[in-house]
Design an enzyme around this catalytic site. Structure first.
Site, mmCIF file in Angstrom:
data_model
loop_
_atom_site.group_PDB
_atom_site.id
_atom_site.type_symbol
_atom_site.label_atom_id
_atom_site.label_comp_id
_atom_site.label_asym_id
_atom_site.label_seq_id
_atom_site.Cartn_x
_atom_site.Cartn_y
_atom_site.Cartn_z
ATOM 1 N N ASP A 171 3.100 -22.480 0.119
ATOM 2 C CA ASP A 171 2.675 -21.221 0.725
ATOM 3 C C ASP A 171 1.299 -21.486 1.350
ATOM 4 O O ASP A 171 0.646 -22.488 1.026
ATOM 5 C CB ASP A 171 2.599 -20.190 -0.418
ATOM 6 N N ASP A 178 -1.620 -18.736 2.469
ATOM 7 C CA ASP A 178 -2.764 -17.923 2.014
ATOM 8 C C ASP A 178 -2.800 -17.822 0.494
ATOM 9 O O ASP A 178 -1.808 -17.480 -0.143
ATOM 10 C CB ASP A 178 -2.667 -16.512 2.609
ATOM 11 N N ASP A 193 1.326 -18.208 -4.399
ATOM 12 C CA ASP A 193 0.511 -17.284 -5.212
ATOM 13 C C ASP A 193 0.976 -15.847 -5.130
ATOM 14 O O ASP A 193 0.428 -14.990 -5.802
ATOM 15 C CB ASP A 193 -0.946 -17.317 -4.715
HETATM 16 O O1 LIG Z 1 2.876 -16.226 2.706
HETATM 17 P P1 LIG Z 1 1.409 -16.407 2.899
HETATM 18 O O2 LIG Z 1 1.058 -17.612 3.695
HETATM 19 O O3 LIG Z 1 0.660 -16.328 1.602
HETATM 20 O O4 LIG Z 1 0.981 -15.135 3.768
HETATM 21 C C1 LIG Z 1 0.953 -13.848 3.165
HETATM 22 C C2 LIG Z 1 -0.048 -12.981 3.899
HETATM 23 O O5 LIG Z 1 -1.250 -13.742 3.899
HETATM 24 C C3 LIG Z 1 -2.345 -13.238 4.661
HETATM 25 O O6 LIG Z 1 -2.915 -12.149 3.964
HETATM 26 C C4 LIG Z 1 -3.514 -12.521 2.729
HETATM 27 O O7 LIG Z 1 -4.588 -13.444 2.997
HETATM 28 C C5 LIG Z 1 -5.686 -12.885 3.768
HETATM 29 C C6 LIG Z 1 -6.677 -14.005 4.023
HETATM 30 O O8 LIG Z 1 -7.129 -14.585 2.831
HETATM 31 C C7 LIG Z 1 -6.291 -11.712 2.988
HETATM 32 O O9 LIG Z 1 -7.346 -11.128 3.753
HETATM 33 C C8 LIG Z 1 -5.191 -10.666 2.743
HETATM 34 O O10 LIG Z 1 -5.713 -9.613 1.946
HETATM 35 C C9 LIG Z 1 -4.015 -11.292 2.004
HETATM 36 O O11 LIG Z 1 -2.948 -10.364 1.867
HETATM 37 C C10 LIG Z 1 -1.911 -12.873 6.051
HETATM 38 O O12 LIG Z 1 -3.008 -12.295 6.740
HETATM 39 C C11 LIG Z 1 -0.704 -11.973 6.043
HETATM 40 O O13 LIG Z 1 -0.275 -11.720 7.362
HETATM 41 C C12 LIG Z 1 0.411 -12.715 5.311
HETATM 42 O O14 LIG Z 1 1.576 -11.919 5.308
#
Ligand SMILES: O=P(O)(O)OC[C@H]1O[C@H](O[C@H]2O[C@H](CO)[C@@H](O)[C@H](O)[C@H]2O)[C@H](O)[C@@H](O)[C@@H]1O
Length: 374
Positions: free
Chosen positions: A118, A120, A312
Site C-alpha cells: 500500500d 499512504d 495500514d
Molecule cells: O491506499 P492508499 O495508498 O493508502 O491510499 C488511501 C488514501 O491515501 C491518501 O489519504 C491518506 O493519506 C494522506 C496523506 O498522508 C492523509 O492526508 C489522509 O488523511 C489519508 O486518508 C490519499 O490522499 C487518498 O486519496 C487515498 O484514498
C-alpha cells in the site's frame, strides 16, 4: 452486501494517459483463461455489482451512531497498564513481522515472494496535505532493492499516475484507485496474445469514468464552505478528506457527501484514515486486485509463491482477507494501536516497513540460490 447482477464490460477503450497500452475490457468472468487444473488457491474471479450499504453502516462512528466495524481500534481503558496489557495481547495475536522475520522466511524457503505494498501510511507517513505525502529516498531505495528479488506491486487508493509520481520506480506494477486501475506490461502477462509487446490496462470500472467526473464536481461544490475539507479525484474513485476539518464538522461532511450520493445510486461510500471514499458499486477491491495480479503474473501457485501484502488502512483488509482465506500468504498490518484485522503480522510505522524490506533484501543477498527457486 448481496451480489447483484453480473456485469459485462463495454468494448476496448483507449486510455488517454496510457500510450502503447491496450485496455483490457473483459466480460464478467474476466480473468484471462485460468488454468485451475493445478488446484491453485487464487483461482476464480469475477466482477459483480453489489448493493450500496447505508451511510450509517459505513460511517457510523463518524456520525456517532455506532462504532465502525472493521479495522477499528479495539477500545481499551485509558490507564497506562491497561494499554500495555492490551498492546501485549494484540502483539500475541498479531506478532511483529520484524520479530517474526525468521518464521516468515522459513515459510518462504524455496519460494518466490510476491510483494504488495500500500502507499499512504505504509511507504509514506500520514501527513495533513495529501499532495505532500512524499516517500523518503531511503524508502525508495529499499523498495527498489527488494523489487530486484521479489515481484513488487503498489496497490493504492490513489490515482495510478499520482502514486507513480510519488514512487517513481518503473520496475514495479501499479494498481491505482483501490485496484480499479491496473497496469501490466505484456511481458509479464499470463495470456500470450497478439497484443504482446504492449502494456495492458485492466480497468473494471471504466464505464463509471463520466460519473466519477460528475460526482467529483458535486462533492467539491457541496463541501466548498467547510474549512479544511478537500476533495481528491482518484480517477475511478473520489476521496473526501476531513483530516483538516474541525472535529465538530465531521458529521456535517459525512452528511453532505451522503446528500450528494443520493443522486448517484451506482456509487457507494467507504472509509479510510480521516477520508470518505466514493466509489462504484462494483464488487472490486484491493483483494480482487491482488488475486488478479497473482494470476496475470503467473504467481498464483502457493507451492512456489508466497504473497506478502503490507498495508495500514481499512481498504487493505480486503487483501489481507484474500490471503488469509486462501491460505496462500501473509498480510502485515501497519499500525501503532491494536486493531481488528485479517492480517497475520504487524509493523508499527513506515520506518519499520523499510526495516522489513531491507531485511528481505539482506536475506536474499546472503543466499540467493537457496532462497530463490529460479
Ligand atoms: O491506499 P492508499 O495508498 O493508502 O491510499 C488511501 C488514501 O491515501 C491518501 O489519504 C491518506 O493519506 C494522506 C496523506 O498522508 C492523509 O492526508 C489522509 O488523511 C489519508 O486518508 C490519499 O490522499 C487518498 O486519496 C487515498 O484514498
Amino acid at each position: 452486501a448481496a451480489s447483484g447482477p453480473r456485469h459485462a464490460y463495454a468494448a476496448v477503450m483507449p486510455d488517454p494517459v496510457a500510450k502503447s497500452q491496450t485496455v483490457l475490457a473483459l466480460p464478467s468472468n474476466m480473468v484471462p483463461s485460468l488454468d485451475t487444473s493445478k488446484g491453485h488457491h487464487c483461482s476464480s474471479l469475477s466482477v459483480t455489482y453489489i448493493n450500496r450499504p447505508k451511510l450509517v453502516e459505513v460511517v457510523g462512528g463518524l456520525l456517532g451512531v455506532r462504532k465502525l466495524s472493521s479495522t477499528c481500534a479495539i477500545p481499551y481503558k485509558h490507564s497506562a497498564s491497561d494499554e500495555v496489557a492490551a498492546n501485549n495481547a494484540w502483539l500475541e495475536k498479531l506478532p511483529s513481522a520484524l520479530a517474526s522475520f525468521d518464521q516468515i522466511i522459513a515459510s518462504a524457503q524455496g519460494k518466490k515472494i510476491a510483494l504488495f505494498l500500500d502507499y499512504d501510511g505504509t511507504l509514506s507517513p500520514i501527513v495533513n496535505d495529501p499532495e505532500k505525502a512524499f516517500m523518503s529516498p531511503e524508502m525508495r531505495a529499499a523498495v527498489k532493492n527488494v523489487a530486484k528479488f521479489c515481484p513488487t506491486a503498489i496497490v493504492s487508493g490513489r490515482f495510478r499516475d499520482k502514486v507513480f509520481e510519488f514512487v517513481k520506480l518503473k520496475e514495479l506494477y501499479y494498481a491505482g484507485s483501490h485496484g480499479m486501475d491496473i497496469l501490466i506490461s505484456s511481458a509479464d502477462s499470463k495470456s500470450k496474445t497478439k497484443d504482446d509487446g504492449q502494456a495492458k490496462l485492466f480497468q473494471p470500472a471504466s464505464e463509471f469514468l463520466p460519473m466519477i467526473i460528475e460526482v467529483n464536481k458535486s462533492l467539491v461544490e457541496a463541501t466548498r464552505s467547510i474549512k479544511g475539507a478537500n476533495v481528491e479525484n482518484n480517477k475511478f474513485c473520489v476521496s473526501v478528506h476531513y483530516r483538516n476539518v474541525d472535529k465538530k464538522d465531521w458529521k456535517l461532511v459525512a452528511q453532505l457527501v451522503d446528500n450528494v450520493l443520493k443522486d448517484f445510486p451506482r456509487l457507494k461510500l467507504t472509509t479510510g484514515r480521516k477520508v470518505l471514499e466514493v466509489r462504484p458499486v462494483i464488487d472490486w477491491d484491493k483483494g480482487k486486485a491482488v488475486e488478479f495480479l497473482l494470476q496475470s503474473l503467473r504467481l498464483d501457485d502457493p507451492e512456489s509463491v508466497l504473497p506478502i501484502y503490507i498495508g495500514d488502512d481499512r481498504t487493505d483488509e480486503d487483501a489481507f482477507k484474500v490471503l488469509r482465506e486462501r491460505n496462500c500468504g501473509y498480510g502485515i498490518l501497519v499500525s501503532q494501536v491494536p486493531k481488528e484485522t485479517e492480517a497475520f503480522y504487524s509493523l508499527t510505522s513506515p520506518s519499520e516497513v523499510m526495516e522489513f524490506l531491507n531485511s528481505l533484501v539482506r536475506w536474499k543477498e546472503q543466499s540467493p540460490r537457496i532462497n530463490d527457486e529460479e
